[in-house]
Design a protein around this motif. Structure first.
Motif, PDB file in Angstrom:
ATOM      1  N   ASP A  39      17.749  27.896 -45.172  1.00  6.64           N
ATOM      2  CA  ASP A  39      17.504  26.530 -44.711  1.00  6.64           C
ATOM      3  C   ASP A  39      17.459  25.568 -45.885  1.00  6.64           C
ATOM      4  OD1 ASP A  39      16.833  27.248 -41.845  1.00  6.64           O
ATOM      5  OD2 ASP A  39      15.370  28.463 -42.944  1.00  6.64           O
ATOM      6  N   LYS A  40      18.227  24.476 -45.759  1.00  7.76           N
ATOM      7  CA  LYS A  40      18.132  23.421 -46.766  1.00  7.76           C
ATOM      8  C   LYS A  40      16.905  22.570 -46.463  1.00  7.76           C
ATOM      9  CE  LYS A  40      23.118  22.808 -46.884  1.00  7.76           C
ATOM     10  NZ  LYS A  40      24.108  21.866 -46.354  1.00  7.76           N
ATOM     11  N   ILE A  41      16.278  22.066 -47.499  1.00  3.72           N
ATOM     12  CA  ILE A  41      15.072  21.263 -47.296  1.00  3.72           C
ATOM     13  C   ILE A  41      15.381  20.014 -46.463  1.00  3.72           C
ATOM     14  CG2 ILE A  41      13.315  19.875 -48.485  1.00  3.72           C
ATOM     15  CD1 ILE A  41      13.446  22.022 -50.752  1.00  3.72           C
ATOM     16  N   LYS A  55      13.335  29.756 -44.366  1.00  4.27           N
ATOM     17  CA  LYS A  55      13.522  30.429 -45.659  1.00  4.27           C
ATOM     18  C   LYS A  55      14.307  29.484 -46.554  1.00  4.27           C
ATOM     19  CE  LYS A  55      15.284  34.729 -47.687  1.00  4.27           C
ATOM     20  NZ  LYS A  55      16.166  35.891 -47.461  1.00  4.27           N
ATOM     21  N   THR A  56      13.644  28.968 -47.552  1.00  2.31           N
ATOM     22  CA  THR A  56      14.297  27.970 -48.397  1.00  2.31           C
ATOM     23  C   THR A  56      13.932  28.208 -49.868  1.00  2.31           C
ATOM     24  OG1 THR A  56      14.720  25.602 -48.652  1.00  2.31           O
ATOM     25  CG2 THR A  56      12.440  26.245 -48.221  1.00  2.31           C
ATOM     26  N   ILE A  81       9.864  19.200 -50.489  1.00  3.79           N
ATOM     27  CA  ILE A  81       8.920  19.476 -49.406  1.00  3.79           C
ATOM     28  C   ILE A  81       7.681  20.106 -50.006  1.00  3.79           C
ATOM     29  CG2 ILE A  81       9.779  21.814 -48.875  1.00  3.79           C
ATOM     30  CD1 ILE A  81       9.338  21.039 -45.867  1.00  3.79           C
ATOM     31  N   GLN A  82       6.527  19.834 -49.366  1.00  5.76           N
ATOM     32  CA  GLN A  82       5.295  20.441 -49.855  1.00  5.76           C
ATOM     33  C   GLN A  82       5.180  21.868 -49.324  1.00  5.76           C
ATOM     34  OE1 GLN A  82       1.164  18.689 -50.790  1.00  5.76           O
ATOM     35  NE2 GLN A  82       1.061  19.110 -48.603  1.00  5.76           N
ATOM     36  N   GLY A 109      11.643  30.952 -54.084  1.00  3.20           N
ATOM     37  CA  GLY A 109      12.053  31.024 -52.695  1.00  3.20           C
ATOM     38  C   GLY A 109      10.791  31.064 -51.855  1.00  3.20           C
ATOM     39  N   VAL A 110      10.833  30.402 -50.688  1.00  2.00           N
ATOM     40  CA  VAL A 110       9.661  30.340 -49.816  1.00  2.00           C
ATOM     41  C   VAL A 110      10.056  30.726 -48.402  1.00  2.00           C
ATOM     42  CG1 VAL A 110       7.849  28.845 -48.875  1.00  2.00           C
ATOM     43  CG2 VAL A 110       8.737  28.409 -51.172  1.00  2.00           C
TER      44      VAL A 110
END
Length: 495
Positions: A39-41, A55-56, A81-82, A109-110
């Motif tokens: 996923d793009k922010i 997942k970004t 993004i926070q 990565g988050v």
RNA sequence: GACUCCGUAGCUCAGCUGGUAGAGCAGUGCCCUUUUAAGGCAUUGGUCGUGCGUUCGAAUCGCACCGGAGUCACCA
């Protein structure tokens, strides 16, 4: 600022290397090979779905550690993004092993889901954090609140030499270069749509020509000869018109060995296009349509260029060189002698070479009295012949005037165009006159481009040609007043 | 190329009628599981662009050099 690595900086770097080693010792790879960024922010922000697991990835640009939880912002390609990281939501020892060893500048990565904090900021609550790259050198200050930057990174020298920092720290910088790309892309789409063919011609040239400018010289070892970096594409593109490519263009770098200032970089991007069976008036229409098409496609409403608000949607002004010059000087130009022109220029306290031709002097008058006043888009037609050796005589028979226009916006020249000279005998004579005039001061310009003259002798159809400085066009369309701000890596002195 | 201004900690800056350096942010340590220019307490960090000179003493004055910005010249 010293160029040398110093102790203080090394301390900061060593602290980060220590963290890097800790991460390695605990069995993690701080530089993994790939991460599937699902996923793009920008997309996450655009289509908020609080049930979806995202997942970004991005670079950490703010970091607030609070014991067993942390808030941080990651910056993607366009948006940030926070991220909220909490010990008990992460797998095993990730918080102690990874999160505690994160620094500003690291890539992570988050994985996680969206929620809103108490202060209503959209935030990604992390169910996993993957270190993607450990940064070991500190970034500039990135403190910011509601778009307000607190320690603006705007040291010119650092900006231009270390553009990567500029791009990280200043969102607007990236936007300018995105727009630059879109402008160039739109030019290609526009020209391709009216059947122009994009080509590439030599940058390394045995002879240079097509403009008045000092060249860069280089040397080819196995050919054992001097070569020049091109100052214009003109003479090669005309060879292609002669060869039957009836609509042709090139977008590429030209190189001129001259001063550097707010509107000049030694290497700059030029668009030149040539259309057979056409003339300077047709080309003016094409240029006007092209610029308006770009403005429309990029949704540029008004621009502020050199402190002037300019409307690009109105019809561009069309004037002639002599009319506009007389209007701004309030005297008759035709009968002025060379001595009288020198007197006028001296009164203006402008430095000027001696023994210039009348055409050059008129051009000088034009740049003093007229150019700064041409704010709204204005085509200036009908130039003196001495400063236009590649343009055709005016069709009404005037001996000293050629069919040429220059387009001015915001007091600067943006485009230059001719009804291209295709009389081979006239062309040869004009080159010879140039050489006679130049040879006293410019040793390099003494050679006649016989290969080009031979091509013209084969026959070039009536042709209109245009050159547009892309950097200046981008400056205008992005309301930027320094060429260094539209060139990613402008020419600077090296240590 | 000429002239004017500028160059202090990783970043942004203060100090400059001469007495060898300060702040905020970043960093480090401790506390802190919804903060947001996070906060609290403590703390590290600079041969003041480089060199030479004037002086008892220079970040502060002078000269040269290296970078940058601006005006002008050349030019698009």
């Amino acid at each position: 600022m010293s160029n040398k690595e110093n102790k203080a900086l090394n301390q900061l770097i060593n602290v980060r290397i220590d963290k890097l080693n800790k991460i390695k010792e605990r069995g993690y790879n701080p530089y993994p090979h790939i991460f599937v960024k699902e996923d793009k922010i920008v997309d996450i922000i655009k289509n908020i779905d609080e049930k979806k697991k995202y997942k970004t990835a991005g670079r950490i640009i703010s970091l607030r550690k609070m014991g067993k939880a942390s808030f941080l912002h990651i910056l993607g390609s366009k948006e940030k993004i926070q991220v909220y990281v909490k010990t008990d939501l992460l797998p095993d020892s990730i918080y102690d092993d990874i999160v505690r060893n994160l620094d500003l500048g690291d890539f992570i990565g988050v994985e996680g889901t969206l929620f809103y904090t108490r202060t209503k900021e959209l935030t990604l609550q992390a169910s996993n954090i993957i270190l993607l790259t450990k940064s070991i050198r500190p970034l500039p200050n990135l403190k910011e609140k509601d778009g307000k930057v607190f320690f603006a990174f705007d040291d010119k020298e650092l900006k231009y030499r270390k553009r990567y920092l500029d791009l990280i720290a200043n969102k607007k910088v990236k936007e300018v270069f995105i727009k630059r790309s879109q402008i160039v892309n739109n030019i290609r789409i526009f020209l391709n749509s009216i059947d122009f063919l994009e080509v590439e011609t030599p940058i390394l040239q045995p002879l240079y020509g097509g403009a008045f400018a000092k060249p860069f010289e280089t040397y080819h070892n196995s050919l054992d000869r001097k070569l020049y970096l091109r100052i214009a594409d003109e003479l090669y593109l005309k060879r292609l018109i002669i060869g039957g490519i009836e609509r042709v263009y090139e977008i590429g770098k030209d190189f001129r060995n001259e001063g550097i200032d707010r509107t000049h970089n030694p290497e700059f991007t030029m668009l030149e296009f040539y259309k057979a069976y056409s003339d300077v008036y047709d080309m003016a229409n094409i240029v006007e349509t092209m610029i308006k098409t770009i403005v429309k496609n990029l949704k540029i409403e008004t621009i502020n260029f050199n402190d002037n608000n300019i409307n690009l949607n109105k019809e561009f002004n069309r004037v002639t060189f002599y009319d506009i010059l007389e209007k701004h000087m309030s005297i008759s130009i035709k009968d002025l002698s060379i001595d009288e022109i020198y007197k006028i220029i001296n009164v203006k306290d402008v430095k000027i070479e001696e023994n210039l031709s009348k055409g050059k002097l008129l051009d000088k008058l034009f740049s003093i009295f007229v150019e700064p006043n041409l704010i709204e888009p204005t085509f200036v037609f009908d130039y003196p012949i001495e400063i236009s050796p590649l343009a055709k005589h005016k069709r009404d028979g005037a001996k000293d005037i050629v069919e040429r226009f220059e387009l001015f916006v915001g007091g600067y020249e943006l485009a230059n165009s001719f009804s291209e000279l295709n009389d081979p005998i006239d062309q040869k004579n004009r080159f010879l006159e140039q050489i006679a005039e130049k040879s006293s001061s410019d040793e390099n310009m003494k050679q006649l481009d016989n290969d080009f003259l031979e091509a013209i002798e084969i026959g070039m159809p009536p042709t209109g040609g245009v050159g547009i400085g892309i950097d200046r066009l981008v400056m205008m369309l992005t309301s930027t007043n320094n060429i260094k701000d539209v060139i990613l890596f402008p020419t600077l002195k090296t240590f």
